[in-house]
Design a protein around this motif. Structure first.
Motif, PDB file in Angstrom:
ATOM      1  N   LEU A 118       0.832  -1.196   0.000  1.00  0.00           N
ATOM      2  CA  LEU A 118       0.000   0.000   0.000  1.00  0.00           C
ATOM      3  C   LEU A 118       0.871   1.253   0.000  1.00  0.00           C
ATOM      4  N   PRO A 119       0.646   2.179  -0.914  1.00  0.00           N
ATOM      5  CA  PRO A 119       1.441   3.420  -0.940  1.00  0.00           C
ATOM      6  C   PRO A 119       1.035   4.340   0.206  1.00  0.00           C
ATOM      7  N   VAL A 120       1.988   5.135   0.680  1.00  0.00           N
ATOM      8  CA  VAL A 120       1.703   6.086   1.755  1.00  0.00           C
ATOM      9  C   VAL A 120       1.614   7.492   1.180  1.00  0.00           C
ATOM     10  N   ASN A 121       1.007   8.396   1.942  1.00  0.00           N
ATOM     11  CA  ASN A 121       0.957   9.783   1.504  1.00  0.00           C
ATOM     12  C   ASN A 121       2.260  10.489   1.873  1.00  0.00           C
ATOM     13  N   GLU A 122       2.337  11.780   1.669  1.00  0.00           N
ATOM     14  CA  GLU A 122       3.583  12.517   1.904  1.00  0.00           C
ATOM     15  C   GLU A 122       3.977  12.566   3.379  1.00  0.00           C
ATOM     16  N   ASP A 123       3.052  12.201   4.273  1.00  0.00           N
ATOM     17  CA  ASP A 123       3.360  12.143   5.698  1.00  0.00           C
ATOM     18  C   ASP A 123       3.668  10.722   6.170  1.00  0.00           C
ATOM     19  N   GLY A 124       3.675   9.780   5.232  1.00  0.00           N
ATOM     20  CA  GLY A 124       4.003   8.401   5.582  1.00  0.00           C
ATOM     21  C   GLY A 124       2.864   7.617   6.190  1.00  0.00           C
ATOM     22  N   HIS A 125       1.630   7.964   5.853  1.00  0.00           N
ATOM     23  CA  HIS A 125       0.466   7.292   6.416  1.00  0.00           C
ATOM     24  C   HIS A 125      -0.347   6.561   5.343  1.00  0.00           C
ATOM     25  N   ILE A 126      -1.012   5.484   5.772  1.00  0.00           N
ATOM     26  CA  ILE A 126      -2.013   4.825   4.940  1.00  0.00           C
ATOM     27  C   ILE A 126      -3.364   5.028   5.601  1.00  0.00           C
ATOM     28  N   THR A 127      -4.427   4.588   4.934  1.00  0.00           N
ATOM     29  CA  THR A 127      -5.768   4.705   5.495  1.00  0.00           C
ATOM     30  C   THR A 127      -6.399   3.327   5.651  1.00  0.00           C
ATOM     31  N   VAL A 128      -7.421   3.266   6.462  1.00  0.00           N
ATOM     32  CA  VAL A 128      -8.165   2.018   6.646  1.00  0.00           C
ATOM     33  C   VAL A 128      -8.806   1.600   5.325  1.00  0.00           C
ATOM     34  N   ASP A 129      -9.320   2.567   4.576  1.00  0.00           N
ATOM     35  CA  ASP A 129      -9.977   2.265   3.302  1.00  0.00           C
ATOM     36  C   ASP A 129      -9.020   1.610   2.315  1.00  0.00           C
ATOM     37  N   GLN A 130      -7.749   2.015   2.343  1.00  0.00           N
ATOM     38  CA  GLN A 130      -6.767   1.393   1.449  1.00  0.00           C
ATOM     39  C   GLN A 130      -6.656  -0.106   1.726  1.00  0.00           C
ATOM     40  N   VAL A 131      -6.605  -0.442   3.013  1.00  0.00           N
ATOM     41  CA  VAL A 131      -6.510  -1.854   3.392  1.00  0.00           C
ATOM     42  C   VAL A 131      -7.783  -2.586   2.985  1.00  0.00           C
ATOM     43  N   LYS A 132      -8.907  -1.991   3.294  1.00  0.00           N
ATOM     44  CA  LYS A 132     -10.206  -2.605   2.997  1.00  0.00           C
ATOM     45  C   LYS A 132     -10.361  -2.890   1.514  1.00  0.00           C
ATOM     46  N   GLU A 133      -9.982  -1.933   0.687  1.00  0.00           N
ATOM     47  CA  GLU A 133     -10.130  -2.076  -0.761  1.00  0.00           C
ATOM     48  C   GLU A 133      -9.167  -3.109  -1.346  1.00  0.00           C
ATOM     49  N   ALA A 134      -8.083  -3.386  -0.636  1.00  0.00           N
ATOM     50  CA  ALA A 134      -7.074  -4.324  -1.151  1.00  0.00           C
ATOM     51  C   ALA A 134      -7.393  -5.774  -0.806  1.00  0.00           C
ATOM     52  N   ILE A 135      -8.322  -6.000   0.123  1.00  0.00           N
ATOM     53  CA  ILE A 135      -8.648  -7.362   0.551  1.00  0.00           C
ATOM     54  C   ILE A 135      -9.324  -8.150  -0.562  1.00  0.00           C
ATOM     55  N   ARG A 136      -8.852  -9.386  -0.736  1.00  0.00           N
ATOM     56  CA  ARG A 136      -9.414 -10.289  -1.734  1.00  0.00           C
ATOM     57  C   ARG A 136      -9.830 -11.595  -1.071  1.00  0.00           C
ATOM     58  N   LYS A 137     -10.439 -12.473  -1.821  1.00  0.00           N
ATOM     59  CA  LYS A 137     -10.864 -13.760  -1.273  1.00  0.00           C
ATOM     60  C   LYS A 137      -9.677 -14.611  -0.837  1.00  0.00           C
ATOM     61  N   ASP A 138      -8.536 -14.399  -1.504  1.00  0.00           N
ATOM     62  CA  ASP A 138      -7.359 -15.212  -1.187  1.00  0.00           C
ATOM     63  C   ASP A 138      -6.379 -14.493  -0.253  1.00  0.00           C
ATOM     64  N   THR A 139      -6.812 -13.390   0.372  1.00  0.00           N
ATOM     65  CA  THR A 139      -5.952 -12.675   1.320  1.00  0.00           C
ATOM     66  C   THR A 139      -5.868 -13.455   2.625  1.00  0.00           C
ATOM     67  N   ILE A 140      -4.648 -13.712   3.086  1.00  0.00           N
ATOM     68  CA  ILE A 140      -4.473 -14.470   4.327  1.00  0.00           C
ATOM     69  C   ILE A 140      -3.850 -13.643   5.447  1.00  0.00           C
ATOM     70  N   LEU A 141      -3.219 -12.512   5.104  1.00  0.00           N
ATOM     71  CA  LEU A 141      -2.505 -11.746   6.125  1.00  0.00           C
ATOM     72  C   LEU A 141      -2.435 -10.268   5.763  1.00  0.00           C
ATOM     73  N   VAL A 142      -2.584  -9.438   6.797  1.00  0.00           N
ATOM     74  CA  VAL A 142      -2.286  -8.013   6.694  1.00  0.00           C
ATOM     75  C   VAL A 142      -1.199  -7.729   7.723  1.00  0.00           C
ATOM     76  N   SER A 143      -0.086  -7.151   7.285  1.00  0.00           N
ATOM     77  CA  SER A 143       1.033  -6.852   8.183  1.00  0.00           C
ATOM     78  C   SER A 143       1.350  -5.369   8.101  1.00  0.00           C
ATOM     79  N   ILE A 144       1.201  -4.677   9.232  1.00  0.00           N
ATOM     80  CA  ILE A 144       1.362  -3.227   9.264  1.00  0.00           C
ATOM     81  C   ILE A 144       2.351  -2.817  10.350  1.00  0.00           C
ATOM     82  N   ILE A 145       3.281  -1.942  10.014  1.00  0.00           N
ATOM     83  CA  ILE A 145       4.198  -1.399  11.015  1.00  0.00           C
ATOM     84  C   ILE A 145       3.462  -0.308  11.801  1.00  0.00           C
TER      85      ILE A 145
END
Length: 380
Positions: A118-145
C-alpha cells in the motif's frame, strides 16, 4: 556523551544488566534439563512470561520468546504464509515497512506469493480504506508497522484491526518494535493476531524479544528441533535475556505517561528549532507521529559525513535505520513519501529516550547550527 540514536538501540537500565548478570551466573542451567538447576531456569522463564503477559494484558501462553524484532517478524509473516498457503497466497502490507518485513515479502514473492504494497501519503500514512479495498478472497494476512522506524509516522492500526474483524479469514500482524513504550497500543482492542516486540528498543539487552501469537492460532515454525516455545521456536532459551527483558518492560511501562509527556516536549523543542533553519527539511510528520523520532534532511550534504561531524561534539545520531545506515543510497522510506531526491539522500534521524534531557537537545541544536554556519559539511 549525548546519545540520540535510541531507535537503533537503547542503553540498558542498570537494573536490567544486574538481572542479566545474576541469572547468567547463578541460574545458568538449561531450562530443558530435568535436574534442579534446569528447573530453576525454567521457573524463571515461566515467571518472565507471566510478567510480560500481564503488562501486555494477554495470556502467558500467547507470548513466544525470540531473539528480537527481525526474528519475530519473520516467524509471524513466513509462519503465516507457509501455514495458510492452501487458503491463499495474497498478503497486504505497506510500502514503508522495516527491512525485516520488506525483504521477507520480497522472498515470499519469489516463491509465488502475491504481495500488495500500500502506498503512503507525503506524511508516511495509509488509510483504513486502502486496506479494505485491497482485501481479496485469497488474502491471508495483513502486516502493518505501527511506528515507522525512520520518520516515526503512526499507522491507524487499531482502526485497521476493527475493520479486519469483519474478515475472519485474514490474520493481522503488527510490527510494534518502535512503538512499544512510546505509543500505547492495546492488543485486544486493536484485535491483533500477531505482534512483534524487541527488548533492546526499551532498555533491555540485545538479542531478546517476544512475539505475541493469539491463542488458538497455529503457525508454521521456521526453526525445528526441540519443543521450546510451544514448538514454534526451537532452541535453548536465552534465560538471562528473557528475565532481564521482562524487568526492562516493567520499568518502561510503569512510567510511560510521564515519559511520553517529556518526549513530546523535547520533540516539539527540536522541531521548532529545525523549522527555523532554512537549510533543513523536516521529514517527520507534524501529526500522527511518535514522540521520540525526528527525521530531517540537509539537502546537498552527505548524511554520513554529518553524522561523523556530530561525533566531534560527542553527539551520536544516525542516518537511516540501523539495519541500512551503512548503505549510502537514498532512503526507501522517504522515496515512498514522495520526497525530492536531494531530500531522500541527505536524511538524519534523531531518536530520543526517557533519559534524554532538554540540555542535550539544546546542545544538539547548537552543534547543528555551528556545523552548518561554518559550512564544513562535506557536499555530495
Amino acid at each position: 556523551m549525548i546519545y540520540l540514536d535510541n531507535s537503533a538501540t537503547t542503553r540498558p537500565y542498570p537494573e536490567v544488566i544486574e538481572s542479566f548478570t545474576k541469572v547468567a551466573t547463578q541460574y545458568f542451567g538449561n531450562p530443558s534439563s530435568v535436574h534442579a538447576l534446569g528447573s530453576e531456569a525454567e521457573r524463571l522463564i515461566m515467571q518472565a512470561r507471566e510478567n510480560i503477559a500481564t503488562l501486555m494484558s494477554v495470556h502467558p501462553r500467547e507470548i513466544i520468546f525470540t531473539s528480537g524484532g527481525t526474528e519475530g517478524n519473520n516467524i509471524a509473516v513466513k509462519g503465516t504464509a507457509l501455514k495458510y498457503r492452501k487458503r491463499g497466497k495474497h498478503i497486504i502490507t505497506t510500502s514503508i515497512e522495516h527491512a525485516s518485513i520488506h525483504e521477507g515479502f520480497k522472498q515470499l514473492e519469489a516463491n509465488g506469493y502475491d504481495i500488495t504494497y500500500l502506498p503512503v501519503n507525503e506524511d508516511g500514512h495509509i488509510t483504513v480504506d486502502q486496506v479494505k479495498e485491497a482485501i481479496r478472497k485469497d488474502t491471508i494476512l495483513v502486516s502493518i508497522i505501527h511506528v515507522n522506524n525512520e520518520v516515526g509516522s503512526i499507522q491507524p492500526v487499531k482502526e485497521i484491526g476493527e475493520m479486519l474483524a469483519q474478515h475472519s479469514q485474514v490474520l493481522y500482524h503488527v510490527d510494534y518494535v518502535q512503538g512499544i513504550g512510546k505509543v500505547p497500543l492495546s492488543i485486544r482492542e486493536a484485535k491483533i493476531d500477531l505482534l512483534t516486540a524487541s527488548g533492546h528498543k526499551f532498555h533491555g539487552m540485545k538479542g531478546t524479544g517476544f512475539l505475541y501469537v493469539r491463542k488458538g492460532l497455529i503457525l508454521e515454525p521456521l526453526f525445528t528441533g526441540g519443543s521450546q516455545e510451544s514448538q514454534l521456536r526451537a532452541g535453548t532459551e536465552n534465560v538471562p535475556g528473557i528475565v532481564s527483558m521482562a524487568r526492562a518492560l516493567r520499568m518502561t511501562l510503569e512510567n510511560i505517561e510521564q515519559n511520553i509527556s517529556e518526549l513530546e516536549k523535547l520533540k516539539q523543542r527540536l522541531m521548532n528549532f529545525l523549522s527555523q533553519m532554512t537549510e533543513v527539511v523536516i521529514n517527520t510528520p507534524v501529526h500522527d507521529s511518535a514522540p521520540h523520532i525526528v527525521n530531517f534532511s540537509v539537502p546537498g550534504t552527505k548524511p554520513e559525513a554529518l553524522v561523523h561531524l556530530f561525533e566531534e561534539y560527542n553527539i551520536y545520531v544516525s542516518t537511516k535505520s540501523a539495519c541500512s545506515s551503512k548503505d549510502a543510497s537514498a532512503s526507501r522510506i522517504l522515496i515512498e513519501m514522495q520526497k525530492e531526491e536531494k531530500v531522500t539522500k541527505s536524511a538524519i534521524r534523531v531518536s530520543m529516550s526517557a533519559h534524554t534531557s532538554e540540555k542535550e537537545i539544546d546542545a544538539f541544536c547548537l552543534a547543528l547550527k555551528e556545523i552548518l554556519t561554518k559550512k564544513i559539511v562535506i557536499k555530495r
